[in-house]
Design an enzyme around this catalytic site. Sequence first.
Site, PDB file in Angstrom:
ATOM      1  N   HIS A 121       0.878  -1.180   0.000  1.00  0.00           N
ATOM      2  CA  HIS A 121       0.000   0.000   0.000  1.00  0.00           C
ATOM      3  C   HIS A 121       0.917   1.232   0.000  1.00  0.00           C
ATOM      4  O   HIS A 121       2.025   1.169   0.535  1.00  0.00           O
ATOM      5  CB  HIS A 121      -0.828  -0.071   1.290  1.00  0.00           C
ATOM      6  CG  HIS A 121      -1.895   0.957   1.440  1.00  0.00           C
ATOM      7  ND1 HIS A 121      -1.632   2.268   1.770  1.00  0.00           N
ATOM      8  CD2 HIS A 121      -3.251   0.865   1.348  1.00  0.00           C
ATOM      9  CE1 HIS A 121      -2.772   2.924   1.872  1.00  0.00           C
ATOM     10  NE2 HIS A 121      -3.774   2.109   1.611  1.00  0.00           N
ATOM     11  N   ASP A 156       2.963  -4.365   8.062  1.00  0.00           N
ATOM     12  CA  ASP A 156       1.745  -3.577   7.890  1.00  0.00           C
ATOM     13  C   ASP A 156       0.575  -4.553   8.037  1.00  0.00           C
ATOM     14  O   ASP A 156       0.292  -5.335   7.136  1.00  0.00           O
ATOM     15  CB  ASP A 156       1.777  -2.923   6.502  1.00  0.00           C
ATOM     16  CG  ASP A 156       0.455  -2.264   6.130  1.00  0.00           C
ATOM     17  OD1 ASP A 156      -0.535  -2.430   6.874  1.00  0.00           O
ATOM     18  OD2 ASP A 156       0.411  -1.602   5.079  1.00  0.00           O
ATOM     19  N   GLN A 206      -4.720  -5.084   7.044  1.00  0.00           N
ATOM     20  CA  GLN A 206      -5.746  -5.993   6.519  1.00  0.00           C
ATOM     21  C   GLN A 206      -5.810  -7.310   7.290  1.00  0.00           C
ATOM     22  O   GLN A 206      -6.652  -8.153   6.994  1.00  0.00           O
ATOM     23  CB  GLN A 206      -5.478  -6.303   5.040  1.00  0.00           C
ATOM     24  CG  GLN A 206      -5.625  -5.124   4.114  1.00  0.00           C
ATOM     25  CD  GLN A 206      -7.052  -4.620   4.016  1.00  0.00           C
ATOM     26  OE1 GLN A 206      -8.001  -5.368   4.229  1.00  0.00           O
ATOM     27  NE2 GLN A 206      -7.214  -3.357   3.709  1.00  0.00           N
ATOM     28  N   LYS A 210     -10.621  -0.360  10.363  1.00  0.00           N
ATOM     29  CA  LYS A 210     -10.780  -1.550   9.521  1.00  0.00           C
ATOM     30  C   LYS A 210     -11.137  -2.773  10.350  1.00  0.00           C
ATOM     31  O   LYS A 210     -11.232  -3.877   9.828  1.00  0.00           O
ATOM     32  CB  LYS A 210      -9.499  -1.795   8.722  1.00  0.00           C
ATOM     33  CG  LYS A 210      -9.275  -0.717   7.669  1.00  0.00           C
ATOM     34  CD  LYS A 210      -8.090  -0.991   6.790  1.00  0.00           C
ATOM     35  CE  LYS A 210      -7.966   0.127   5.758  1.00  0.00           C
ATOM     36  NZ  LYS A 210      -6.776   0.007   4.931  1.00  0.00           N
ATOM     37  N   CYS A 267      -4.703   2.493  -3.713  1.00  0.00           N
ATOM     38  CA  CYS A 267      -3.480   2.956  -3.035  1.00  0.00           C
ATOM     39  C   CYS A 267      -2.323   1.991  -3.233  1.00  0.00           C
ATOM     40  O   CYS A 267      -1.484   1.821  -2.348  1.00  0.00           O
ATOM     41  CB  CYS A 267      -3.692   3.180  -1.532  1.00  0.00           C
ATOM     42  SG  CYS A 267      -4.890   4.430  -1.154  1.00  0.00           S
TER      43      CYS A 267
HETATM   44  C1  PLP Z   1      -5.823   0.736   4.746  1.00  0.00           C
HETATM   45  C2  PLP Z   1      -4.418   0.306   4.643  1.00  0.00           C
HETATM   46  C3  PLP Z   1      -3.365   1.139   5.044  1.00  0.00           C
HETATM   47  C4  PLP Z   1      -3.585   2.540   5.528  1.00  0.00           C
HETATM   48  O1  PLP Z   1      -4.394   2.597   6.652  1.00  0.00           O
HETATM   49  P1  PLP Z   1      -4.921   4.008   7.181  1.00  0.00           P
HETATM   50  O2  PLP Z   1      -5.978   3.625   8.153  1.00  0.00           O
HETATM   51  O3  PLP Z   1      -5.460   4.750   5.990  1.00  0.00           O
HETATM   52  O4  PLP Z   1      -3.762   4.702   7.806  1.00  0.00           O
HETATM   53  C5  PLP Z   1      -2.089   0.651   4.955  1.00  0.00           C
HETATM   54  N1  PLP Z   1      -1.846  -0.586   4.508  1.00  0.00           N
HETATM   55  C6  PLP Z   1      -2.828  -1.427   4.111  1.00  0.00           C
HETATM   56  C7  PLP Z   1      -2.483  -2.807   3.654  1.00  0.00           C
HETATM   57  C8  PLP Z   1      -4.138  -0.995   4.167  1.00  0.00           C
HETATM   58  O5  PLP Z   1      -5.111  -1.811   3.756  1.00  0.00           O
END
Ligand code: PLP
Length: 407
Positions: free
Chosen positions: A124, A201, A204, A227, A365
Amino acid sequence: MLNDQDIIDIRKDFPILDTKIEGRPLIYLDNAATSQTPDAVVDTISYMYRNLKANVHRGVHTLSQLATDKQEEAREKVRRYINADSTGEIIFTRGTTEAINLVASSFGGTLTHGDEIIITAMEHHANIVPWQLLQRNKRIRLRIVPLNERGEIVTEDYEDLFTENTRFVAISHVSNVLGSINPVKKMIEIAHSHGVPVLVDGAQAVSCMKVDMKELDADFYAFSAHKMYGPTGVGVLYGKKKFLEMMPPYQGGGEMIGTVTFEKTTFAGLPYKFEAGTPDFVGIAAFGTAIDYIQDIGIDNIAAHEDRLLKAATEKLQQIPGMRIFGTSENKSAVISFLVNGINSYDMGTILDKLGVAVRTGHHCAEPLMHRLGIEGTVRASFGVYNTMEEVEQFVAAVERTAKMFS
Ligand SMILES: *Cc1c(COP(=O)(O)O)cnc(C)c1O
């Protein structure tokens, strides 16, 4: 396992799901962008504003102490949820993006010319651009792990990228486009065998699988409350104490200091060193409620339900002529990115919206990933705990109808 009645009951916690779009029932399949928020979480927010609005950590007065307790209870819930060693390792941020920027800025300060950072082709933008910003001042090299046809990382390809200059690895746990669940435990093991720390990260991952810091041995782990059925504006950076202790603060201000004089300022201990300014203690308390909500249902139950929807949707979509699904990993979260014939993703998304189906379109993104796939964007459907098998059927029928309109 959740049965049909369980899902009906769960849906009652989310009144937004009764929304009508152009007279049709909303089918919300954009959970990878943000999930909906159950009443219990909204109730915590209004309870905090109505009853406990007082600044945390600063006052001796009762309300301030109660608000502080709520925030720190939530920190303990997060600690337990990801099985971290201590609450000192749980730093509240505005979200995944800020958590990664914190590490890039603070830990990244120790990197110098010629150092290399490994990321993957499926990241992302939040896990690309902060590292590129570092490159502005220093000649740091980003090395990119390729993907196979299924959208998976091959660990041998990843290991090949390590050199004596590798200083850091930043990888997603689950791809927000392909759904691939990456072998992060193995990838962390490999990085550690080269003496290199790893940031994961987890934006998800945390909503659909058990995530355990002790088992993964990640050095940093970032995620967002919104999320995982929680409020917007709150996220977490988990970091191992040994790194957080040596890292300089990210921002300066109140809350993060020990003592301040004009000559010299000392910093607060963990986690407060990294939490400058008044935190979103209302959102943080509500985040605690969201974690309770997930745990009441059971993360394994959520995962199994979403997997059933994923498998059914995939099987049905594949029967539509001209269907191309991007990301066919063995190990996949409930996200389906696809295109039908040459239909532009935005055009398809617009028609699907008219039919009540909310999906995401475009590059999600992850523009570098789109370039590698040789496309501009995809239509992405992503499932949450409240989605039903009937919705899957209606969604597939809507895609089929849309495809016919363009043929
Ligand atoms: C949504 C997402 C982000 C960013 O999250 P924010 O809540 O917008 O800071 C980063 N990495 C992944 C894989 C995402 O799905």
